[in-house]
Design an enzyme around this catalytic site. Sequence first.
Site, PDB file in Angstrom:
ATOM      1  N   ASP A 161       0.843  -1.203   0.000  1.00 56.96           N
ATOM      2  CA  ASP A 161       0.000   0.000   0.000  1.00 56.96           C
ATOM      3  C   ASP A 161       0.877   1.253   0.000  1.00 56.96           C
ATOM      4  O   ASP A 161       0.796   2.071   0.903  1.00 56.96           O
ATOM      5  CB  ASP A 161      -0.919   0.000   1.240  1.00 56.96           C
ATOM      6  N   HIS A 179      10.101   0.006   8.356  1.00 54.88           N
ATOM      7  CA  HIS A 179       9.237  -1.148   8.651  1.00 54.88           C
ATOM      8  C   HIS A 179       9.218  -2.165   7.505  1.00 54.88           C
ATOM      9  O   HIS A 179       9.573  -3.331   7.675  1.00 54.88           O
ATOM     10  CB  HIS A 179       7.795  -0.675   8.859  1.00 54.88           C
TER      11      HIS A 179
HETATM   12  C1  BDR Z   1       3.186  -0.146   8.600  1.00 48.02           C
HETATM   13  O1  BDR Z   1       2.130   0.805   8.486  1.00 48.02           O
HETATM   14  C2  BDR Z   1       2.273   1.568   7.324  1.00 48.02           C
HETATM   15  O2  BDR Z   1       1.980   2.915   7.547  1.00 48.02           O
HETATM   16  C3  BDR Z   1       3.679   1.323   6.837  1.00 48.02           C
HETATM   17  O3  BDR Z   1       3.764   1.406   5.429  1.00 48.02           O
HETATM   18  C4  BDR Z   1       4.001  -0.050   7.324  1.00 48.02           C
HETATM   19  O4  BDR Z   1       3.577  -1.044   6.401  1.00 48.02           O
HETATM   20  C5  BDR Z   1       3.964   0.143   9.862  1.00 48.02           C
HETATM   21  O5  BDR Z   1       3.124   0.050  10.968  1.00 48.02           O
HETATM   22 CA    CA Z   2       3.031  -0.517   4.110  1.00 47.87          CA
END
Ligand code: BDR
Ligand code: CA
Length: 311
Positions: free
Chosen positions: A11, A238
């Site tokens: 996403d 992340h």
């Molecule tokens: C996750 O949440 C999203 O905002 C980031 O892309 C990542 O996949 C981290 O908590």
């Molecule tokens: Ca993400």
Amino acid sequence: MALTRIVIDTDPGVDDAVAILLALASPELEVLGITCVAGNVDLEKTTLNAQRLVALAGRSDVPVFRGCAEPLAGPTGTAAEVHGFDGLGDLEWPTPRVEVNELGAVEFLYRELTRGRVTIVAIGPLTNLATLLVEYPDAADLVERVVIMGGASFHGNVTAAAEFNIWADPEAAAIVFNASWRIDVMPLDLTHQAFLTDANLEELRSWGTEVGQRVADMLEPYAAFHLEWYQNRDLIMHDAMAVYEVIDPTAIVKSGVEVEIETDGLFSRGATHFSRSHRHATSTTRVGTFVDNDRFVDLLKSRLATLRSPN
Ligand code: BDR
Ligand code: CA
């Protein structure tokens, strides 16, 4: 050595962007396609961002697919305040010369699973993967493994209990974690160990490449958000952790685990309960617990530095 065949379910999102570029720059991986899902921003934007990223990396050969527009139980919310209104830091972008494939994301995932071993790298809400399991229950037997960025055992980042990808679609996460496929999950407890600094951004800019400049620019608002939220500008990577795990399965320390998803709960909807009891030591579900950030950042920089955008 045989390449690891992957589909990235995503996403984008600025940290998704780094993860996608890392995958596209890694000779160990064959990226079969990018399947998009609503999450950080809406589906039209996440799909456009995937198109922008493959174009930026000079990899217009990698197909992009549109997936689910809404979580299973209906809309929850986005993370535009973290990633920008467009999901990629609100920069100017050229119109990408990459079409969205006419096949749906779920149909593409299943087709690839029937053609050979595939690792799914899931770095957004799990709506597409849950829909895959509901529509094609044998998908769980066909897949090589699923590597997920999601969850938190200590503290969430949307609520005290819930991390964004699970919070955004807890029903989907419950289906995915209850399925009989092999899962490696990278929660916040791990991903907060992996970050870029302002000095790293300067280095990226000093390459003089479109990729170095854009990655540094798109991460600026993300740094500002981190400063407000965590009182420092460390840029937490992340989603790149899920790609890093597939590039080098020795890089992240993991342990066997049982995962339960909270779909009810007045305060805890979207929480992930990780049980690391010795009874689960040999589980086919594993959780990432430790990563060496210097080793990760060295690899990330060396890979991103190879990417060249077409003129
Ligand atoms: C996750 O949440 C999203 O905002 C980031 O892309 C990542 O996949 C981290 O908590
Ligand atoms: Ca993400």
